[in-house]
Each structure stands twice: as C-alpha cells, then as structure tokens.
Design an enzyme around this catalytic site. Structure first.
Site, short mmCIF file in Angstrom:
data_model
loop_
_atom_site.label_atom_id
_atom_site.label_comp_id
_atom_site.label_asym_id
_atom_site.label_seq_id
_atom_site.Cartn_x
_atom_site.Cartn_y
_atom_site.Cartn_z
N ASP A 186 -10.59 2.08 -3.27
CA ASP A 186 -11.10 1.84 -1.92
C ASP A 186 -12.63 1.80 -1.90
O ASP A 186 -13.23 1.34 -0.92
CB ASP A 186 -10.62 2.94 -0.96
CG ASP A 186 -9.22 2.65 -0.43
OD1 ASP A 186 -8.74 1.52 -0.60
OD2 ASP A 186 -8.61 3.57 0.16
N ASP A 204 0.83 -1.21 0.00
CA ASP A 204 0.00 0.00 0.00
C ASP A 204 0.87 1.26 0.00
O ASP A 204 2.06 1.22 0.30
CB ASP A 204 -0.92 -0.02 1.23
CG ASP A 204 -2.21 0.76 1.00
OD1 ASP A 204 -2.29 1.52 0.01
OD2 ASP A 204 -3.14 0.62 1.81
#
Length: 536
Positions: free
Chosen positions: A356, A286
C-alpha cells in the site's frame, strides 16, 4: 536471511547469525502476512549480492507457516518448514490422506543475485499460469487514492476521460461500488451494485470505458464481511468466531469461514453474478485483515485445529473456480497491500499488489526485498500523487514513474488534477514502459546499488540473449562529494558492444562491467534510466 516487515514496509531483508539453538521465521495469522514472508535463505559469511554460496527456500503456501533453522552443538544444521504447528491439528481417518504444501529450494554459488534469478525463472516457468506469466500487463488507472469512497458516475467518467489519451488501457473501480458502502464500516459481503451511488450501475461504467478504448476492472474483498451488511444479518454463522464471544474487529470487519464449502459456494455465486453482468476484464482481489479468532461453528471441537489450513484451502478453491470460469479476466492479488505475497497466491494471480506504500523512495526498499525471491513481473507498482498518502513525501513525477517501471506499472491518482506538463510526462512514461515491458516479463534482474546501505538505488534488467538492457535508479539525498559515483553494470555479454542511448556512448560489455558509468547529477529523489542495446 528473512524478509520481515509490517504493513506498508513489507519484505525488508534482514540477515542475522543463526548461532546455536533454533531460529524461527513464522506467521500465525492465518496468512503469510506483512510481518514475515514464507521465505528464508542460508548464507555463507562470504555471500554477497554477486558471489558466494546461499540456499533459498520458498514455501508455496499462503497460510500460517513456520521455517526453522536449528544449529546443533555438533555443528550440524537442520532446516525445516511447512504449516505452522501452533494450534494446528489434523485428524486422518482410515484411508484418508493429507497433502502438505510444496517448497521451492534453490542453491546458488553466484550470491543472492544468482538465487533471485533462479527463483524468478522458476515462478515464471512453473508456478504462474502459463497463459499469464509472459502476457503484457494491463496499464491501469485505479481510482482509490483519487476518490476513496467519495465518488459518483460523473467523477469516475472524468477520470476515464482523462486516462484514455495518456495511453492507459484499463480503469479499475476500487472499494465502494457495492451495498451500503460509503466507508469501511458497512457493506462488505453484499456483492451487488449500489445504483443510488452509481447511476447506471457497473454496465454504464464498462460501456464508457469501451467508448474510450479502455477495459474495465473491479475490486472485490470476497473473504470478508461487515456486521452491518445484509449477508451478516442473514448468516451470522458465516463469519469465523464463537457465538456469544465478542470478536476482535480489524478495519471493522470479520473473516468469512472459508473452511465451509457452503460459504465458498455462496461467494462464488455472488461474485460470478457480478462478473457476468457486464464486460469486466480485470479483478483486484483484496483481503484487509488476518485471523484473530480460530473457531468455526461447523467444525467439531476436536477438529478446530484444522480451521486455519482449511480456510486457505477454501481460498484456493474459490480462486481456482473463478479464474477457471472467467479465463479472460486478469486477476491481481492484494492483502492490505503486500500481506499475502507468496507462491501460493501467484499460482492463481500472476501479479500481486506489492504494498500500500507507493512512495517512490520507500518502494525502492520494498521492491528490492521482494525481488530476492519473486520476479519483478509479479510486482504491481503504481504511480501515485504527492504529497504521498502514506509518507507525505514529495518526489518528482518522473521518479515515481521510473520506480514503478520495475514491475507491472500503473497509476493511482486523480488524473483530472494534473496539468498539461504532468500529462505529457505520463504519456512519456507509458510509451517508455512499452519499450521495456518484455524485459520486465522475461528479463534477468541484477541489483546494482542497495537503498539500504548506499545513497543510490539501482537495478538492471537484461534480456536472456544479452541484446537489450534497462537500468533504472534513484539518488536518495543530495550530499557533498557524492557526484562522482560510478555504477558498474552486470549481466551483459563481455564480448558484445553496446550503445547506451541516453549517454550517446558505445562500449563493450566488459568495459561497462569493469569501468562502469558515471551517474548523472541529480537532486534529492532524482531518478534516471539508461536503455542499452547491442550494436548490430
């Protein structure tokens, strides 16, 4: 055409006239960004999804970029692209060389769909690691939206126990397992397990996965550091920024200076130690913020303009070293969702977390736009809980599974809270996905109905030999007089006969393309699939 957006709404197609002067598509954030993808296309006015001419350009690069289209007063059009020239300088001494990013250019006379299919083949055949490009994707359960930072050994074990009977094959432990990490204010950079929080450490979780017949994956954010961390207290100079100047903080974190080899070496050693500590088969990499400061303590004044590009080279170096050292680990890219979804990262990571936003309606738009120049096999697509954590929308579990099937599918919700009917639905979804995953990996995509300008989203995957196809769609809203909507299929062989399993009908490819199929009667956000096979 550009693919613009923002966090949770990445890669929205936007078509505007070029006009006279210069049109610029760019990012100056140190990464390819949520706001603008390093892609642009020139379209004839007559270009549509299925016909007309277009030229697409995709930079194989993950840093600050710029693509410009300049129309002169004499009718000429100049297209340029590469590293963003804002704040960029690079000093070359005698005998040195500078290597620019590559670009993939595609001409299509078969509209946007033709362009997309060519880009998809190009990425699968020439960019993505050939050992991974056509490998069956792990079907994961990620604990992030199930627990966020609030978990312990027992909670994780209960999710693993619930996942194993459903056909899920990999459990991925997300943020919160390391250092002092109970929220996003501390711990980043301290890549050692917090055994007070996770009794038995990572090895205990990996062993429990193995007992249940599952693999174990782990989340890292290797490019970042919290000021409240052992790493920052020992090496504050590792962070990008100028001493004595208050830095801008996003998500309470700073960016490590990957223009420095010693910083990259430190993170490589720390992450490698974790990956060697137990049986880890999956990594989610990430990156949750972009650059605001452009200053390195180790670069001389006259070379500060090199920082952003040197940083990306450092990211590539770390990705190369880790993927080479751990060839049996499956790596997935992520950047606060889809903030760094580009060809540069796809070279190292065969799939990327698409956004997301996992809402089953919003994802139709995000996945539609992403497919303009990237293969569906590169899109990580998860089924999450409802009300959706990003939009609060409620959609049927079946719909969430169908939309997620148009990519590398997985799950991100608390399985222990599902009832028996919901668990049976997930079993069906996984079994169905395994029947079509070769189409996701190798098939040609045809976009049939756009969620941007119709009440239906519909896409179709067709095998290269035209023997199999998969149609997945969603009706957005229930409105009057919308029940006789027909979808005309694409990509089938007009001379072959096909069976549509769910409808129990047989027809030629020519009939399915020209007459089409009547859509089922569906409520708001209802979805359907058709599995189509050649008659032998």
């Amino acid at each position: 055409m550009r693919l613009q957006g923002r966090w949770a709404q990445e890669r929205m197609p936007e078509v505007t006239p070029i006009g006279k002067g210069t049109v610029r598509v760019d990012s100056s954030q140190g990464g390819s960004s949520h706001a603008m993808n390093p892609f642009a296309a020139l379209l004839r006015k007559t270009c549509t999804e299925t016909s007309g001419e277009c030229i697409g350009v995709n930079l194989i690069y993950s840093g600050s970029f710029a693509i410009t289209a300049e129309a002169s007063c004499f009718g000429a059009l100049r297209l340029q692209g590469g590293i963003n020239d804002l704040n960029f300088e690079w000093i070359l001494d005698g005998g040195e060389k500078f290597v620019t990013p590559q670009a993939a250019l595609c001409y299509s006379a078969e509209g946007l769909g033709g362009m997309s299919r060519e880009f998809a083949d190009f990425f699968r055949n020439y960019i993505i690691n050939p050992d991974r490009a056509f490998m069956r994707r792990p079907i994961v359960i990620n604990n992030w939206e199930a627990t966020y930072f609030d978990f312990n050994r027992e909670k994780l074990f209960s999710i693993i126990d619930a996942a194993a009977p459903l056909g899920i094959d990999t459990f991925v432990l997300d943020d919160g397992w390391f250092g002092k990490r109970d929220d996003d204010k501390s711990g980043l950079g301290d890549w050692f397990v917090n055994e007070k929080k996770l009794e038995g450490g990572l090895k205990g979780v990996a062993e429990h996965c193995a007992e249940k017949g599952m693999k174990f994956g782990l989340w890292f954010e290797p490019e970042m550091v919290n000021e409240d961390s052992d790493l920052y207290r020992a090496h504050p100079d590792f962070a990008i920024g100028k001493r004595g100047v208050t830095p801008s903080r996003q998500r309470n974190q700073l960016i490590l200076d990957f223009s420095r080899k010693d910083v990259v070496d430190y993170i490589y050693d720390a992450v490698s130690k974790v990956l060697k500590s137990c049986n880890i088969s999956y990594v989610k990499w990430d990156m949750n913020r972009f650059m605001t400061e452009f200053y390195s303590e180790k670069l001389p004044y006259e070379r500060q303009g090199e920082l952003a590009h040197r940083y990306i080279l450092g990211v590539y170096d770390l990705a190369h070293r880790l993927t080479s050292a751990f060839p049996n680990v499956f790596f997935e890219g992520c950047a606060g969702g889809g903030g760094r979804f580009d060809g540069g990262m796809l070279y190292y990571f065969s799939q990327i977390w698409t956004s997301d936003d996992t809402d089953a309606f919003e994802r139709t738009k995000i996945q539609w736009g992403t497919s303009m120049c990237y293969p569906v096999s590169a899109m990580s697509c998860h089924v999450s809980a409802c009300p959706n954590h990003q939009t609060q929308r409620i959609t049927p579990l079946a719909t969430r599974g169908i939309i997620a099937s148009l990519g590398a599918t997985g799950y991100e919700l608390d399985l222990t809270k599902l009832d028996d009917c919901e668990k049976e639905e997930i079993k069906r979804q996984i079994a169905s996905y395994k029947n079509i995953d070769e189409l996701v990996l190798r098939g040609d995509l045809y976009r049939l109905s756009s969620p941007f300008n119709s009440n239906y989203f519909c896409e179709m995957l067709v095998s290269k030999d035209k023997s199999q196809a998969y149609v997945a769609g969603e009706r957005i809203h229930g409105v009057p007089c919308d029940l006789n909507y027909i979808i005309k299929l694409k990509g089938l062989d007009p001379n072959k006969r096909y069976t549509v399993k769910e409808l129990g009908i047989t027809a030629s490819g020519k009939t399915l393309e020209n007459a089409g199929l009547l859509l089922p009667r569906l409520p708001d956000f209802g979805a359907w699939t058709w599995n189509i096979t050649e008659c032998k």
